[in-house]
Write a protein that holds these residues in place. Structure first.
Motif, mmCIF file in Angstrom:
data_model
loop_
_atom_site.group_PDB
_atom_site.id
_atom_site.type_symbol
_atom_site.label_atom_id
_atom_site.label_comp_id
_atom_site.label_asym_id
_atom_site.label_seq_id
_atom_site.Cartn_x
_atom_site.Cartn_y
_atom_site.Cartn_z
ATOM 1 N N GLY A 1 44.442 66.646 -68.227
ATOM 2 C CA GLY A 1 45.125 65.453 -67.741
ATOM 3 C C GLY A 1 44.213 64.252 -67.695
ATOM 4 N N LEU A 2 42.935 64.498 -67.404
ATOM 5 C CA LEU A 2 41.986 63.393 -67.353
ATOM 6 C C LEU A 2 41.497 63.003 -68.743
ATOM 7 C CD1 LEU A 2 39.832 64.490 -64.274
ATOM 8 C CD2 LEU A 2 41.449 62.599 -64.379
ATOM 9 N N GLY A 3 41.862 63.764 -69.743
ATOM 10 C CA GLY A 3 41.374 63.462 -71.088
ATOM 11 C C GLY A 3 39.906 63.785 -71.213
ATOM 12 N N GLU A 4 39.468 64.877 -70.533
ATOM 13 C CA GLU A 4 38.052 65.187 -70.444
ATOM 14 C C GLU A 4 37.568 65.944 -71.666
ATOM 15 O OE1 GLU A 4 34.740 64.681 -69.565
ATOM 16 O OE2 GLU A 4 36.117 63.996 -68.037
ATOM 17 N N SER B 1 31.513 55.802 -76.755
ATOM 18 C CA SER B 1 30.612 56.822 -76.209
ATOM 19 C C SER B 1 31.036 58.231 -76.594
ATOM 20 C CB SER B 1 30.550 56.718 -74.682
ATOM 21 O OG SER B 1 31.830 56.911 -74.104
ATOM 22 N N ARG B 2 32.289 58.399 -77.051
ATOM 23 C CA ARG B 2 32.773 59.731 -77.443
ATOM 24 C C ARG B 2 32.621 59.991 -78.937
ATOM 25 N NH1 ARG B 2 33.278 58.297 -72.174
ATOM 26 N NH2 ARG B 2 34.308 59.939 -70.967
ATOM 27 N N LEU B 3 32.109 59.044 -79.683
ATOM 28 C CA LEU B 3 31.946 59.259 -81.118
ATOM 29 C C LEU B 3 30.814 60.234 -81.378
ATOM 30 C CD1 LEU B 3 32.285 55.642 -82.551
ATOM 31 C CD2 LEU B 3 34.035 57.418 -82.425
ATOM 32 N N SER B 4 30.930 60.981 -82.457
ATOM 33 C CA SER B 4 29.863 61.893 -82.833
ATOM 34 C C SER B 4 28.695 61.114 -83.401
ATOM 35 C CB SER B 4 30.370 62.909 -83.873
ATOM 36 O OG SER B 4 30.865 62.228 -85.015
#
Length: 257
Positions: free
Chosen positions: A7-10, A167-170
């Motif tokens: 739900g938090l998109g973690e 920040s979530r990019l590889s």
């Protein structure tokens, strides 16, 4: 916990990267606070950077022209604290709805609300007056001048949004987007700051202080994002299930041999 994480998109951070982000956020927070104190000291003493306030204001007033006035008037209208907060919160709500994620859109909304609150608090603590009213091109404004809410709002929105998206990019595809984002942030923030100076509503130290405070908020966002318990990479039932699945696969492979 797994449902909450979804739900938090973690997605979680690898431990070393998590630590690196936290240290980066703490560094930005400290740098922002130190720079803000330096600017505030210059304003209260009338020295340092504050010595450029009047000359820079006079120069911009002397070099006004209709085309630039029209462009920067549009920029300052769109970047007003009210409009920008609405835009930021609206963007975050659409993001949450489309992605079914709450954490990052929530951080963006919290950052925008914190920006408005912090700007209001500092304005009413410093109580600094704006440049002369006759030199304001979009009508009088008797609100306090320090810091610039327009500049601070634009800086926080662009900085925090860029961080949350990139920040979530590889690692292999991270450099180019960060470079593009850096250019967009710098150009966007400087354009808004220039509009406030050019139109006669702020001093140079006002917009500079806004930039330092935006670093403070960005640092805080990064620290919260990397510190939160759900950010622990591989934590929780999902990680255990994954480990069991991997072990089962390895055993199956070994028996097949």
């Amino acid at each position: 916990m797994s449902a909450l994480r979804r739900g938090l998109g973690e997605t979680g951070f690898e431990p070393r990267r998590r630590k690196r982000l936290y240290i980066t956020g703490a560094g930005l927070l400290v740098v922002g606070v130190v720079l803000f104190i330096l600017v505030l000291s210059a304003v209260t003493s009338g020295g340092g950077l504050a010595m450029l306030d009047q000359p820079s204001h006079d120069w911009l007033v002397a070099h006004r022209n209709p085309l630039l006035t029209g462009v920067l008037s549009a920029v300052t209208t769109v970047s007003s604290p009210t409009y920008l907060t609405i835009i930021g919160i609206g963007f975050a709500l659409v993001w949450a709805w489309r992605s079914r994620q709450l954490w990052r859109p929530g951080l963006l909304m919290a950052a925008m609300v914190a920006t408005v609150a912090l700007s209001y608090l500092v304005k009413h603590q410093v109580v600094r007056h704006r440049p002369p009213t006759p030199q304001m091109l979009m009508g009088p404004d008797d609100a306090f001048s320090f810091p610039s809410g327009h500049t601070m709002g634009a800086a926080v929105f662009l900085l925090v949004l860029s961080y949350l998206l990139l920040s979530r990019l590889s690692a292999p595809v991270r450099l180019t987007p960060w470079m593009v984002a850096a250019v967009v942030v710098v150009v966007g923030v400087l354009t808004v700051a220039l509009s406030r100076l050019y139109l006669g509503y702020h001093w140079l130290t006002d917009v500079t202080a806004s930039m330092t405070l935006s670093l403070w908020i960005l640092g805080l966002v990064i620290m919260v994002d990397s510190w939160r318990p759900l950010a622990r990479f591989g934590a929780g039932p999902d990680a255990n299930a994954g480990a069991v699945a991997v072990q089962g696969t390895n055993r199956g492979t070994a028996s097949g041999r």
